[in-house]
Write a protein that holds these residues in place. Sequence first.
Motif, mmCIF file in Angstrom:
data_model
loop_
_atom_site.group_PDB
_atom_site.id
_atom_site.type_symbol
_atom_site.label_atom_id
_atom_site.label_comp_id
_atom_site.label_asym_id
_atom_site.label_seq_id
_atom_site.Cartn_x
_atom_site.Cartn_y
_atom_site.Cartn_z
ATOM 1 N N ILE A 1 0.834 -1.203 0.000
ATOM 2 C CA ILE A 1 0.000 0.000 0.000
ATOM 3 C C ILE A 1 0.871 1.257 0.000
ATOM 4 O O ILE A 1 0.601 2.226 -0.725
ATOM 5 N N GLU B 1 2.159 1.920 -3.449
ATOM 6 C CA GLU B 1 1.121 2.468 -4.327
ATOM 7 C C GLU B 1 0.871 3.947 -4.027
ATOM 8 O O GLU B 1 0.719 4.768 -4.942
ATOM 9 N N SER C 1 -4.806 1.557 -3.632
ATOM 10 C CA SER C 1 -4.212 1.466 -2.292
ATOM 11 C C SER C 1 -5.281 1.539 -1.210
ATOM 12 O O SER C 1 -5.189 0.855 -0.172
#
Length: 449
Positions: free
Chosen positions: A217, A220, A265
Amino acid sequence: MKPVVPTAVSAAEEADRQLLPPGWKSYLSPDGREYFVNSTTRETTWKRPSCSSLSSPSTTSSISSSSTSSTSSAFSAGSPVTLLPTAASPDCLTPVNGCQGSRGSALLMEPPDLALQKAGPDKQSPGSTSPARRHPKEREIKETKTTINGVTFPLPMCMPEQQLLKPNEWSYCDYFWTDKKDPQGGACTPGFEVLLQKQFKGKHLQKEMAEFIHERIKIEEEYAKNLSKLSMSPLAAQEEGTLGEAWAQLKKSLHDEAEVHLKFSSKLQSEVEKPLLTFRGDNFKKDLKKYEHSIADLRKQLLSRYGGVEKARKALADRQKDLETKTQQLEIKLSNKTEEDIKKARRKSTQAGDDLMRCVDLYNQAQSKWFEEMVTSGLELERLEVERVEMIQTHLRQYTTLRHETDMFNQSTLEPVDQLLQSVDPAKDRELWVKEHKTGEVRPVDMNI
């Protein structure tokens, strides 16, 4: 102590037996000496009884006599008995997996009278002895069970092969009955503890997966931030005409792409990372500890009961030895005091036998409770593991779905991952794990006397 085994008599002797008064039977001791037993009064004597002796039985040649046992015991005095080797014996069994164990002791009853035969070998008291001396060449008893760390198992080749509780499923409830040996020579690990360690390890690996997704995450989000920043760059902003319009559209596409990655994300955080973190929170470990404590308490109780059996077994052996000594003294010197001592020793021996039977019953009850808890708890842990694997499978497949939606150009690189995720099989995972970590598939059985 070895048992006195009643020896078969010849045809002529069998005919003589028919002339005995009602209730009397004759037997031969191992040294060939004939003795007589009254199945009604339980009187035992070397002298052949006659009809005239029924009203006044001889005391000078009597070896022993006792009254009928109380109704609370289905046993009799006058039965030969022997103890098999116990944990202290030099020929105790080597336990499976190298864990400390001992051969489970057993009792052999050889009742010479009809009343004992009707009682059956499983209902007779071990607290009695024979009227004759022990013979050094009496037959040995083949042991069929062994006790390892307080749990009784059948010996290999001594019993029919046990059927699995859940055949063809590699179930937890079938393969973790014995303790696991420590390769470093440390203490053995109970089979149930191996299952608990699997659960704790699964929880830890689940947390590591969530950490992995969190790092994904962050990548991203950083990528989207850089794309958005680049889309605002003034570079080549002075380009004019149709080429300038194309260049402006390209920079705008970077902004659109940044929005796509930000959305990706956000979905990773809510649909993958968070479920992995929140699935079975801190209370899960507390629940596992309850299983652990429950099984551990039952195992401690089982060990305590087994200690009681061994203590009662030793007490019985001491009482039998004392009774045999007094019986031998009676053969050497007859006296009323010696006969009274024998009666008292016989009562103590019978009581010791009853105590041993009671301890064995308590042991078997404790082992039954432990067995039932092992099965139910093992199946519950198995269910929890299947649930965990299926949960992770579901959310990792969601990850691949989001990736497909975000980046269709990289679909080819995700196809192998997707194919492997689609083929996740909790049952196959369990089979592979059980094959590698199983501790034993033979289940406990009751101890026999």
